[in-house]
Design a protein around this motif. Structure first.
Motif, mmCIF file in Angstrom:
data_model
loop_
_atom_site.group_PDB
_atom_site.id
_atom_site.type_symbol
_atom_site.label_atom_id
_atom_site.label_comp_id
_atom_site.label_asym_id
_atom_site.label_seq_id
_atom_site.Cartn_x
_atom_site.Cartn_y
_atom_site.Cartn_z
ATOM 1 N N HIS A 97 0.881 -1.151 -0.065
ATOM 2 C CA HIS A 97 0.244 -0.050 0.109
ATOM 3 C C HIS A 97 0.962 1.076 -0.070
ATOM 4 C CE1 HIS A 97 -3.529 -2.249 0.559
ATOM 5 N NE2 HIS A 97 -2.997 -2.948 1.565
ATOM 6 N N GLY A 98 2.116 1.290 0.265
ATOM 7 C CA GLY A 98 2.984 2.359 0.371
ATOM 8 C C GLY A 98 2.506 3.527 1.151
ATOM 9 N N LYS A 99 2.180 4.607 0.659
ATOM 10 C CA LYS A 99 2.081 5.893 1.212
ATOM 11 C C LYS A 99 0.755 5.975 1.857
ATOM 12 C CE LYS A 99 0.663 9.226 -1.360
ATOM 13 N NZ LYS A 99 0.740 10.311 -2.325
ATOM 14 N N ARG A 100 -0.266 5.087 1.615
ATOM 15 C CA ARG A 100 -1.541 5.199 2.137
ATOM 16 C C ARG A 100 -1.537 4.559 3.667
ATOM 17 N NH1 ARG A 100 -4.973 2.073 -2.077
ATOM 18 N NH2 ARG A 100 -2.777 1.309 -2.709
ATOM 19 N N VAL A 101 -0.666 3.784 3.880
ATOM 20 C CA VAL A 101 -0.460 3.077 5.266
ATOM 21 C C VAL A 101 -0.048 4.339 6.196
ATOM 22 C CG1 VAL A 101 1.072 1.784 6.730
ATOM 23 C CG2 VAL A 101 0.205 0.922 4.548
ATOM 24 N N ALA A 102 1.174 5.318 6.020
ATOM 25 C CA ALA A 102 1.274 6.417 6.491
ATOM 26 C C ALA A 102 0.262 7.351 6.813
ATOM 27 C CB ALA A 102 2.586 7.098 6.113
ATOM 28 N N GLN A 103 -0.596 7.491 5.552
ATOM 29 C CA GLN A 103 -1.867 8.330 5.931
ATOM 30 C C GLN A 103 -2.918 7.805 7.009
ATOM 31 O OE1 GLN A 103 -4.023 8.341 2.243
ATOM 32 N NE2 GLN A 103 -4.959 10.436 2.640
ATOM 33 N N VAL A 104 -3.030 6.555 6.947
ATOM 34 C CA VAL A 104 -3.923 6.000 7.885
ATOM 35 C C VAL A 104 -3.445 6.090 9.343
ATOM 36 C CG1 VAL A 104 -4.814 3.734 8.798
ATOM 37 C CG2 VAL A 104 -4.966 4.229 6.441
ATOM 38 N N PHE A 105 -1.973 6.137 9.361
ATOM 39 C CA PHE A 105 -1.356 6.270 10.793
ATOM 40 C C PHE A 105 -1.627 7.632 11.129
ATOM 41 C CE2 PHE A 105 1.454 2.240 10.335
ATOM 42 C CZ PHE A 105 0.875 1.714 11.124
ATOM 43 N N ARG A 106 -1.338 8.622 10.413
ATOM 44 C CA ARG A 106 -1.548 10.134 10.712
ATOM 45 C C ARG A 106 -3.046 10.403 11.338
ATOM 46 N NH1 ARG A 106 1.691 11.129 6.061
ATOM 47 N NH2 ARG A 106 -0.338 11.512 5.086
ATOM 48 N N HIS A 147 -13.662 9.095 11.504
ATOM 49 C CA HIS A 147 -13.773 8.241 10.422
ATOM 50 C C HIS A 147 -12.666 8.173 9.506
ATOM 51 C CE1 HIS A 147 -18.069 8.903 11.301
ATOM 52 N NE2 HIS A 147 -17.882 10.309 11.456
ATOM 53 N N THR A 148 -11.613 7.182 10.002
ATOM 54 C CA THR A 148 -10.473 7.105 9.396
ATOM 55 C C THR A 148 -10.500 6.552 7.733
ATOM 56 O OG1 THR A 148 -9.316 6.680 11.362
ATOM 57 C CG2 THR A 148 -7.970 6.207 9.271
ATOM 58 N N ALA A 149 -11.542 5.610 7.589
ATOM 59 C CA ALA A 149 -11.536 5.287 6.326
ATOM 60 C C ALA A 149 -12.558 6.002 5.332
ATOM 61 C CB ALA A 149 -12.396 3.869 6.373
ATOM 62 N N THR A 150 -13.104 6.877 6.014
ATOM 63 C CA THR A 150 -13.902 8.009 5.138
ATOM 64 C C THR A 150 -12.735 8.766 4.555
ATOM 65 O OG1 THR A 150 -15.793 7.608 6.373
ATOM 66 C CG2 THR A 150 -15.823 9.530 5.137
ATOM 67 N N ALA A 151 -11.761 9.240 5.400
ATOM 68 C CA ALA A 151 -10.757 10.188 5.381
ATOM 69 C C ALA A 151 -9.989 9.799 4.231
ATOM 70 C CB ALA A 151 -10.001 10.592 6.544
ATOM 71 N N VAL A 152 -9.563 8.529 4.232
ATOM 72 C CA VAL A 152 -8.661 7.998 3.355
ATOM 73 C C VAL A 152 -9.293 7.832 1.880
ATOM 74 C CG1 VAL A 152 -7.390 5.903 2.558
ATOM 75 C CG2 VAL A 152 -7.224 6.522 5.102
ATOM 76 N N HIS A 153 -10.415 7.369 1.976
ATOM 77 C CA HIS A 153 -11.393 7.474 0.550
ATOM 78 C C HIS A 153 -11.643 8.807 0.096
ATOM 79 C CE1 HIS A 153 -14.084 5.951 -2.381
ATOM 80 N NE2 HIS A 153 -15.034 6.968 -2.001
ATOM 81 N N ALA A 154 -11.698 9.661 0.914
ATOM 82 C CA ALA A 154 -11.998 11.387 0.429
ATOM 83 C C ALA A 154 -10.705 11.632 -0.174
ATOM 84 C CB ALA A 154 -12.390 12.161 1.669
ATOM 85 N N ALA A 155 -9.490 11.421 0.460
ATOM 86 C CA ALA A 155 -8.398 11.987 -0.029
ATOM 87 C C ALA A 155 -8.028 11.303 -1.307
ATOM 88 C CB ALA A 155 -7.106 11.586 0.737
ATOM 89 N N ARG A 156 -8.458 9.777 -1.596
ATOM 90 C CA ARG A 156 -8.047 9.394 -2.921
ATOM 91 C C ARG A 156 -8.987 9.809 -3.985
ATOM 92 N NH1 ARG A 156 -9.136 3.709 -1.614
ATOM 93 N NH2 ARG A 156 -7.200 4.023 -0.002
ATOM 94 N N VAL A 157 -10.172 10.188 -3.636
ATOM 95 C CA VAL A 157 -11.136 10.589 -4.616
ATOM 96 C C VAL A 157 -10.686 12.124 -4.978
ATOM 97 C CG1 VAL A 157 -13.507 11.510 -4.846
ATOM 98 C CG2 VAL A 157 -13.215 9.098 -3.833
#
Length: 87
Positions: free
Chosen positions: A48-57, A65-75
């Motif tokens: 997953h690379g950079k997304r792992v760091a994004q989830v930890f932050r 809403h961690t999953a929502t924040a990750v999805h919104a950043a990807r979108v």
């Protein structure tokens, strides 16, 4: 793939390869257990690379809403609407 994402993936590969190599050199040693854990930590970084760091932050900041924040950043990064299609 950005340089930052590639760096995270390379770090995951280095953790995984280094821990596996050390496990092979330390045959039947009690140090193999922590090295196995390090190798398992390197796998998500490789995939997953950079997304792992994004989830930890996001989790460190107490984001509810961690999953929502990750999805919104990807979108946002892809320039899509919330339904997955272009603007």
């Amino acid at each position: 793939m950005t340089h930052r994402d590639l760096a995270w993936k390379a770090t995951g590969f280095a953790l995984f390869a280094g821990a596996c190599t050390a496990c092979l050199m330390l045959d039947r040693s009690p140090l193999m257990v922590p090295l196995f854990i390090v190798a398992l930590l390197g796998l998500p970084l490789m995939v997953h690379g950079k997304r792992v760091a994004q989830v930890f932050r996001a989790e460190r900041r107490g984001h509810y809403h961690t999953a929502t924040a990750v999805h919104a950043a990807r979108v946002r990064r892809r320039g899509q609407n919330s339904d997955g299609f272009g603007l």
